[in-house]
Design a protein around this motif. Structure first.
Motif, short mmCIF file in Angstrom:
data_model
loop_
_atom_site.label_atom_id
_atom_site.label_comp_id
_atom_site.label_asym_id
_atom_site.label_seq_id
_atom_site.Cartn_x
_atom_site.Cartn_y
_atom_site.Cartn_z
N LYS A 178 0.81 -1.22 0.00
CA LYS A 178 0.00 0.00 0.00
C LYS A 178 0.84 1.27 0.00
CE LYS A 178 -4.16 -1.75 0.06
NZ LYS A 178 -5.09 -1.52 -1.07
N GLU A 179 2.03 1.22 0.57
CA GLU A 179 2.89 2.38 0.65
C GLU A 179 4.25 2.03 0.11
OE1 GLU A 179 2.83 3.42 4.75
OE2 GLU A 179 0.88 4.42 4.64
N GLY A 180 5.02 3.06 -0.19
CA GLY A 180 6.32 2.78 -0.75
C GLY A 180 7.28 3.94 -0.65
N PRO A 181 8.39 3.84 -1.39
CA PRO A 181 9.48 4.80 -1.25
C PRO A 181 9.31 5.99 -2.18
CG PRO A 181 10.11 3.08 -2.76
CD PRO A 181 8.72 2.74 -2.30
N ARG A 182 10.20 6.94 -2.03
CA ARG A 182 10.35 8.00 -3.04
C ARG A 182 10.82 7.30 -4.31
NH1 ARG A 182 10.95 13.56 -3.34
NH2 ARG A 182 12.53 14.31 -4.84
N PHE A 183 10.00 7.33 -5.35
CA PHE A 183 10.20 6.38 -6.44
C PHE A 183 11.44 6.66 -7.27
CE2 PHE A 183 8.78 3.32 -9.63
CZ PHE A 183 8.24 2.36 -8.79
N GLY A 184 11.84 7.93 -7.36
CA GLY A 184 13.06 8.23 -8.10
C GLY A 184 14.28 7.58 -7.48
N ILE A 185 14.36 7.64 -6.15
CA ILE A 185 15.48 6.98 -5.45
C ILE A 185 15.41 5.48 -5.65
CG2 ILE A 185 16.53 6.57 -3.21
CD1 ILE A 185 15.60 9.29 -2.32
#
Length: 545
Positions: free
Chosen positions: A502-509
């Motif tokens: 449901k949640e995740g990281p800063r996608f660019g990183i």
């Protein structure tokens, strides 16, 4: 208060340990203690059970108050970790061996019961040793005190005689809080039976303050006269707490919300004895995943050992630092957030000048005793490592290090010791909690179009050097291009479709860490899944178009 205490800058932070330190400083000033007299802070431990996460929390929080007080006033301090090992064993704990043997010693002081583990001279001695090892393992500075040693060694003798002088006044404070039967027999004095060794909860037939003795009758009708000194008796626990404050001159002790009434009663008794009760903080209790109070007997919540399996001790310190006067869930899903809050605070501390008062509001300043080192932080968050472990199905640390080194060639366990610890923890946490909970969904039609666009855009970057900010901007632009009502819906799609969560990281990183080509392959795998064709997906697609 000495001049050094009055000239504290008003710019000191409004962090709760400093709030408590101000309360402690006011208490010490009221006592009129000499400037070089250390303030005495105390924590209590009941050795009928092993040290637990609440024990850690109380000692850690008290240590932070101690640190703030010294910074605030320049005065020295002492921290006394007091073990109530003269208390009687009332029930057999579920988590110790030789329960049948212990049942034969119910009612005796913990320090006079054989050790069920067979390693020490008594059950209390075993648990006291565990307490000291526990506190030493976290690097706490403290002095250990045994109730048995203080009672038998005469440290409490004068205070115990004082209890007899005001015996009836103490009874008058406690009796209204008791039921009729207990009220009829209550005394703050608990004599130790000279034959059975049991801690006796009986009516006192006579009090002789001058002689320092009490007369009482046991269940068999035999009468005894017992000195209250020298370990021949102990106090009921509220009176015991008050007597200890009075005898030792305790300046500060915090306690849980469930002891509010006990603190008030013990404070009244302390004043009757002629002392001033300590300053203190009432902290809220921990709740399990269902919002129920953590209980040692139920075994709900998390143990310290379990926490340290999944994250470093600094993260546990961060969890304990946050808002102690608010109830908090204590379950496994709070661990990653606590770890990343700690890392963010270390990073923030590194950007704060040493002479800036804001540094003193940073939890990392307390967790590291005011000395935050270059090796205490990490270039990658714990959450990012968990996401990487998830997509890479990492079963070993080597799998994660392969990606980390590609992202930062200089990174290694030697150059980034905190990162190395986090990697090891991330592999274990992923295996136990993330992998079993992964649930991928197929993308809705308009999400498939956006994902295909992202994959195509990334293909154009496979051979070009890219930084995380560039990649993050690209992800943003594609989300905007495809008309998501809110960009959080676009990122929700990335997390749920590509990462199964449901949640995740800063996608660019994440793309920079996992790799551009690998991310393209991840998207292509997701696009193979059958598209969602329910009404909600169609409606969403129509709205987006």
């Amino acid at each position: 208060m000495p001049e050094q205490n009055r000239n504290v800058p008003n710019s000191l932070p409004k962090a709760w340990p400093f709030d408590e330190a101000r309360k402690l400083a006011a208490h010490v000033e009221k006592k009129g203690a000499p400037a070089d007299a250390p303030a005495l802070l105390e924590t209590g431990y009941g050795p009928s059970g092993l040290p637990h996460i609440g024990t850690f929390g109380e000692v850690a929080r008290t240590s932070w108050v101690r640190q703030a007080y010294t910074r605030l006033t320049g005065r020295p301090t002492r921290l006394l970790a007091f073990s109530d090992d003269m208390d009687a064993l009332r029930k057999v704990p579920d988590n110790v061996p030789n329960g049948d043997m212990l049942r034969g010693h119910l009612g005796k002081p913990l320090s006079r019961i054989p050790d069920p583990f067979g390693t020490h001279e008594s059950f209390a001695a075993h648990n006291n040793a565990r307490l000291r090892a526990f506190l030493d393992g976290f690097g706490f500075a403290y002095e250990f005190a045994s109730s048995t040693d203080y009672y038998t060694g005469g440290r409490f003798d004068a205070a115990l005689r004082r209890v007899l002088e005001v015996h009836d006044e103490i009874v008058a404070v406690i009796a209204p809080t008791l039921g009729p039967d207990r009220r009829a027999t209550y005394s703050p004095v608990l004599p130790i039976h000279p034959r059975t060794g049991h801690v006796m909860q009986v009516r006192m037939d006579a009090i002789d303050a001058a002689a320092g003795t009490v007369r009482w009758t046991d269940d068999a009708g035999e009468t005894f006269e017992t000195p209250v000194t020298g370990g021949h008796a102990k106090m009921q626990w509220k009176a015991d707490w008050a007597m200890r404050w009075y005898a030792l001159g305790v300046d500060y002790e915090m306690s849980g919300k469930d002891l509010i009434d006990s603190v008030k009663l013990s404070g009244r008794i302390c004043r009757i004895l002629g002392g001033e009760p300590p300053a203190g903080l009432t902290y809220e209790l921990f709740l399990d995943e269902n919002g129920q109070k953590i209980s040692k007997s139920k075994g709900n919540g998390i143990s310290v050992e379990e926490w340290l399996r999944y994250a470093p001790p600094e993260s546990l310190g961060q969890y304990m630092f946050n808002a102690p006067q608010r109830a908090k869930r204590l379950f496994f899903d709070v661990i990653p957030k606590a770890a990343d809050e700690y890392l963010a605070n270390v990073a923030r501390a590194g950007e704060t000048p040493a002479d800036d008062a804001a540094l003193l509001a940073n939890p990392a300043w307390f967790i590291h005793g005011g000395a935050i080192g270059a090796d205490d932080g990490s270039p990658l968050s714990f959450g990012m490592l968990l996401n990487l472990a998830s997509v890479a199905n990492a079963e070993t640390a080597d799998v994660l290090w392969k990606f980390i080194r590609r992202y930062d060639a200089a990174a290694s366990p030697e150059t980034c010791p905190m990162l190395a610890r986090l990697v090891e923890h991330a592999v274990v946490y992923y295996a136990d909690f993330v992998r079993p909970a992964k649930t991928y969904r197929a993308p809705a039609p308009h999400e498939r179009t956006a994902l295909a666009d992202l994959a195509e855009s990334l293909r154009g970057l496979e051979d070009a050097p890219t930084d995380p900010d560039t990649l993050q901007n690209l992800v943003f632009e594609i989300g905007k291009r495809h008309g998501f009502a809110a960009l959080r819906d676009w990122f929700g799609c990335l997390y749920e479709v590509l990462l199964g969560q449901k949640e995740g990281p800063r996608f660019g990183i994440f793309i920079g860490l996992y790799g551009v080509s690998e991310t393209v392959a991840l998207i292509e795998t997701a696009l193979i899944r059958a598209p969602a064709a329910d009404a909600d997906a169609d409606a969403s697609d129509d709205a987006a178009g």
